[in-house]
Scaffold this motif. Sequence first.
Motif, PDB file in Angstrom:
ATOM      1  N   UNK A  71       0.613  -1.562  -0.084  1.00 38.90           N
ATOM      2  CA  UNK A  71       0.066  -0.056  -0.179  1.00 38.90           C
ATOM      3  C   UNK A  71       1.057   1.426   0.326  1.00 38.90           C
ATOM      4  N   UNK A  72       2.335   1.343  -0.352  1.00 38.07           N
ATOM      5  CA  UNK A  72       2.620   1.959  -0.490  1.00 38.07           C
ATOM      6  C   UNK A  72       4.029   2.658  -1.656  1.00 38.07           C
ATOM      7  N   UNK A  73       4.735   3.582  -2.143  1.00 31.45           N
ATOM      8  CA  UNK A  73       5.209   3.965  -2.699  1.00 31.45           C
ATOM      9  C   UNK A  73       7.236   3.737  -2.446  1.00 31.45           C
ATOM     10  N   UNK A  74       8.039   3.139  -3.287  1.00 28.83           N
ATOM     11  CA  UNK A  74       9.189   2.815  -2.604  1.00 28.83           C
ATOM     12  C   UNK A  74       9.635   4.064  -3.245  1.00 28.83           C
ATOM     13  N   UNK A  75      11.187   4.202  -2.370  1.00 30.28           N
ATOM     14  CA  UNK A  75      12.147   5.590  -2.653  1.00 30.28           C
ATOM     15  C   UNK A  75      13.042   4.987  -3.488  1.00 30.28           C
ATOM     16  N   UNK A  76      13.729   5.814  -3.996  1.00 32.62           N
ATOM     17  CA  UNK A  76      14.973   5.361  -5.145  1.00 32.62           C
ATOM     18  C   UNK A  76      15.985   4.949  -3.407  1.00 32.62           C
ATOM     19  N   UNK A  77      16.373   5.146  -2.967  1.00 31.46           N
ATOM     20  CA  UNK A  77      16.952   4.636  -1.674  1.00 31.46           C
ATOM     21  C   UNK A  77      16.749   3.341  -1.419  1.00 31.46           C
ATOM     22  N   UNK A  78      15.178   3.218  -1.175  1.00 34.62           N
ATOM     23  CA  UNK A  78      15.070   1.567  -0.712  1.00 34.62           C
ATOM     24  C   UNK A  78      14.935   1.093  -1.188  1.00 34.62           C
ATOM     25  N   UNK A  79      14.653   1.428  -2.831  1.00 38.65           N
ATOM     26  CA  UNK A  79      15.894   0.282  -3.936  1.00 38.65           C
ATOM     27  C   UNK A  79      17.421  -0.117  -4.206  1.00 38.65           C
ATOM     28  N   UNK A  80      17.522   0.838  -3.585  1.00 37.04           N
ATOM     29  CA  UNK A  80      18.902   0.786  -4.292  1.00 37.04           C
ATOM     30  C   UNK A  80      19.544  -0.010  -2.758  1.00 37.04           C
ATOM     31  N   UNK A  81      19.149   0.286  -1.317  1.00 32.18           N
ATOM     32  CA  UNK A  81      19.348  -0.364  -0.461  1.00 32.18           C
ATOM     33  C   UNK A  81      19.113  -2.961  -0.835  1.00 32.18           C
ATOM     34  N   UNK A  82      17.395  -2.868  -1.217  1.00 35.24           N
ATOM     35  CA  UNK A  82      17.379  -3.724  -1.388  1.00 35.24           C
ATOM     36  C   UNK A  82      18.712  -4.108  -2.366  1.00 35.24           C
ATOM     37  N   UNK A  83      18.804  -3.501  -3.420  1.00 33.90           N
ATOM     38  CA  UNK A  83      19.835  -4.289  -4.555  1.00 33.90           C
ATOM     39  C   UNK A  83      21.367  -4.062  -3.745  1.00 33.90           C
ATOM     40  N   UNK A  84      21.327  -3.303  -3.087  1.00 35.72           N
ATOM     41  CA  UNK A  84      23.171  -4.157  -2.287  1.00 35.72           C
ATOM     42  C   UNK A  84      22.668  -5.053  -1.581  1.00 35.72           C
ATOM     43  N   UNK A  85      21.607  -5.632  -1.041  1.00 38.22           N
ATOM     44  CA  UNK A  85      21.760  -6.684  -0.644  1.00 38.22           C
ATOM     45  C   UNK A  85      21.010  -8.139  -1.311  1.00 38.22           C
ATOM     46  N   UNK A  86      21.110  -8.044  -2.209  1.00 40.06           N
ATOM     47  CA  UNK A  86      20.162  -9.135  -3.561  1.00 40.06           C
ATOM     48  C   UNK A  86      21.799  -9.237  -4.041  1.00 40.06           C
ATOM     49  N   UNK A  87      22.711  -8.181  -3.985  1.00 39.16           N
ATOM     50  CA  UNK A  87      23.911  -8.315  -5.252  1.00 39.16           C
ATOM     51  C   UNK A  87      24.652  -8.948  -4.307  1.00 39.16           C
ATOM     52  N   UNK A  88      24.423  -8.852  -2.482  1.00 39.79           N
ATOM     53  CA  UNK A  88      25.537  -9.577  -1.574  1.00 39.79           C
ATOM     54  C   UNK A  88      24.521 -11.136  -2.428  1.00 39.79           C
ATOM     55  N   UNK A  89      23.807 -11.288  -1.905  1.00 38.07           N
ATOM     56  CA  UNK A  89      23.868 -13.117  -2.413  1.00 38.07           C
ATOM     57  C   UNK A  89      24.052 -13.168  -3.490  1.00 38.07           C
ATOM     58  N   UNK A  90      24.045 -12.689  -4.943  1.00 43.67           N
ATOM     59  CA  UNK A  90      24.476 -12.855  -5.810  1.00 43.67           C
ATOM     60  C   UNK A  90      26.289 -13.757  -5.824  1.00 43.67           C
ATOM     61  N   UNK A  91      26.654 -12.092  -5.277  1.00 42.36           N
ATOM     62  CA  UNK A  91      28.217 -12.840  -4.904  1.00 42.36           C
ATOM     63  C   UNK A  91      28.774 -13.679  -4.066  1.00 42.36           C
ATOM     64  N   UNK A  92      27.913 -13.884  -3.069  1.00 43.28           N
ATOM     65  CA  UNK A  92      27.942 -15.111  -2.278  1.00 43.28           C
ATOM     66  C   UNK A  92      27.599 -16.050  -3.063  1.00 43.28           C
TER      67      UNK A  92
END
Length: 105
Positions: A71-92
């Motif tokens: 029910x809410x929008x997503x900010x660019x900063x939230x996407x950036x943080x999520x992408x960083x977490x995703x990247x760390x999973x991929x790197x592993x």
Amino acid sequence: MSINDLVKEEAQRQIDLAIEEIPSDRSRLSTPIARSRFQYKNISDFLLGFEYGHITGMCACYYQNQVEQSGRGVTKEEVRQATNEISSIIVDRLPEIRQAIVRTG
């Protein structure tokens, strides 16, 4: 389950799917037309980047959809943080992805 936990689970699922699709992706991206279009020198390196980008993009979209469904929008900063977490999973799991690419060569 929190949105972050869902995204981490989705990242693992997307990595598993990407690994399964590597033979097909290699075949599709190794054609003379694809080689000319993408102008890569090494198909294995190109595939690693392709899979990394694909997984990251799919998971970022998944994250955005999960937030919007709450029910809410997503900010660019939230996407950036999520992408960083995703990247760390991929790197592993990069060794596993690279090994799947090598096996198809």
